[in-house]
Design an enzyme around this catalytic site. Structure first.
Site, PDB file in Angstrom:
ATOM      1  N   HIS A   1       0.868  -1.182   0.000  1.00 36.47           N
ATOM      2  CA  HIS A   1       0.000   0.000   0.000  1.00 36.47           C
ATOM      3  C   HIS A   1       0.902   1.228   0.000  1.00 36.47           C
ATOM      4  O   HIS A   1       1.705   1.421   0.910  1.00 36.47           O
ATOM      5  CB  HIS A   1      -0.917   0.019   1.222  1.00 36.47           C
ATOM      6  CG  HIS A   1      -1.861   1.185   1.226  1.00 36.47           C
ATOM      7  ND1 HIS A   1      -3.109   1.123   0.634  1.00 36.47           N
ATOM      8  CD2 HIS A   1      -1.737   2.446   1.729  1.00 36.47           C
ATOM      9  CE1 HIS A   1      -3.712   2.294   0.774  1.00 36.47           C
ATOM     10  NE2 HIS A   1      -2.897   3.113   1.433  1.00 36.47           N
ATOM     11  N   CYS A   2       0.755   2.047  -1.040  1.00 30.43           N
ATOM     12  CA  CYS A   2       1.617   3.230  -1.187  1.00 30.43           C
ATOM     13  C   CYS A   2       0.965   4.423  -0.490  1.00 30.43           C
ATOM     14  O   CYS A   2      -0.109   4.871  -0.898  1.00 30.43           O
ATOM     15  CB  CYS A   2       1.830   3.546  -2.662  1.00 30.43           C
ATOM     16  SG  CYS A   2       2.872   4.993  -2.946  1.00 30.43           S
ATOM     17  N   PRO A   3       1.577   4.956   0.562  1.00 25.26           N
ATOM     18  CA  PRO A   3       0.978   6.083   1.285  1.00 25.26           C
ATOM     19  C   PRO A   3       0.946   7.369   0.462  1.00 25.26           C
ATOM     20  O   PRO A   3       0.071   8.207   0.679  1.00 25.26           O
ATOM     21  CB  PRO A   3       1.884   6.224   2.519  1.00 25.26           C
ATOM     22  CG  PRO A   3       3.189   5.613   2.122  1.00 25.26           C
ATOM     23  CD  PRO A   3       2.843   4.510   1.180  1.00 25.26           C
TER      24      PRO A   3
ATOM     25  N   GLU B   1      -1.833   6.803  -1.923  1.00 25.04           N
ATOM     26  CA  GLU B   1      -3.026   6.464  -1.139  1.00 25.04           C
ATOM     27  C   GLU B   1      -3.863   5.386  -1.829  1.00 25.04           C
ATOM     28  O   GLU B   1      -5.086   5.460  -1.941  1.00 25.04           O
ATOM     29  CB  GLU B   1      -3.884   7.714  -0.869  1.00 25.04           C
ATOM     30  CG  GLU B   1      -4.927   7.547   0.215  1.00 25.04           C
ATOM     31  CD  GLU B   1      -4.378   6.998   1.526  1.00 25.04           C
ATOM     32  OE1 GLU B   1      -5.049   6.174   2.150  1.00 25.04           O
ATOM     33  OE2 GLU B   1      -3.254   7.390   1.916  1.00 25.04           O
TER      34      GLU B   1
END
Length: 277
Positions: free
Chosen positions: A138-140, A143
């Site tokens: 999950h890429c912050p 998002e």
């Protein structure tokens, strides 16, 4: 409420990302830089190349952010919960094969969070609250999850952005005025915004380059971040030595599948073939 908050965070980060990118370019157009000289001289080749990279980087950012990463439909039928009970009755050997039984039948695990049937390599994301095919991470900053459907675009985004950042760093460095280097106040006044740009570019560029190198390795070996970082926790990888990847079909085929194949793959078939299950 969760979806609303998630969308708000996504839109906020998109605005920040666009603001930072455009802010750096505007700065380079105000100071005496190679980019400003190209604008004044009408150097179409230079401008087309630079702004082509700039627009491509922004476009790929939005593609990665808003494209479905490979979400598995949520199953609202409560009757499917019985499948997980059946899975629990399987023997230990079949469990270690990650839901692939000795008779070559796919025995999908049912997610305890969203009640979806998870194919091989899928995982539930706590941030998105959905199961994702070939889950990577999950890429912050985006998002969103990086999965089977948007991983190639994420890699292209990293590649284009790396080239763009390198070019922009070179433009910024050449534009710095070192004639007043001994007088710090004057030097900062003359180069303040360029120095801020350089700080943003070096910090962001280092992260992007590291990610590009790592995800290039993942593409060549047909692996994922989750499988690389949490191998000891993944049941379908436990039967193999740590140096063995049961999904590795060779560098050329791995790269061609990664970049060109947009279909949902049945990883159970690859697992049996390469892993000799």
């Amino acid at each position: 409420m969760f979806r609303r908050n998630n969308c708000l965070i996504l839109y906020t980060r998109c605005v920040v990302h666009v603001f930072l990118n455009i802010g750096v370019v505007i700065t380079l157009c105000i100071y005496k830089t190679d980019l400003k000289d190209a604008l004044l001289a009408g150097n179409t080749g230079y401008l087309f190349s630079y702004f082509g990279l700039f627009i491509s980087s922004l476009s790929l950012y939005f593609v990665c952010s808003f494209l479905d990463p490979g979400f598995i439909p949520i199953n609202t039928e409560q009757s499917l919960s019985g499948v997980s009970v059946q899975n629990a009755d399987r023997n230990e050997e079949e469990k270690l094969l990650g839901g692939i039984t000795a008779d070559n039948e796919d025995n999908y695990h049912v997610c305890g969070f969203c009640n979806s049937q998870q194919p091989l390599r899928a995982r539930h994301c706590a941030d998105c609250r959905r199961c994702v095919r070939k889950y990577d991470h999950h890429c912050p900053w985006l998002e969103t999850c990086i999965g089977e459907q948007n991983h190639r675009y994420f890699w292209l985004f990293l590649l284009v952005t790396t080239v763009l950042v390198g070019w922009t760093v070179a433009i910024t460095w050449r534009a710095l005025s070192f004639t007043t280097l001994g007088m710090w106040k004057v030097f900062l006044q003359d180069n303040l915004f360029l120095l801020v740009d350089l700080l943003i570019l070096l910090f962001g560029g280092f992260s992007v380059i590291c990610l590009l190198v790592f995800h290039t390795y993942l593409a060549i070996t047909n692996a994922t971040t989750w499988e690389s970082m949490a191998r000891h926790r993944i049941t379908y990888l436990r039967p193999f030595d740590i140096t063995v990847n049961p999904f590795d079909e060779g560098p050329c085929r791995n790269i061609s599948q990664f970049l060109c194949d947009c279909r949902e793959r049945r990883w159970e078939t690859v697992y049996r073939k390469v892993g000799n299950i």
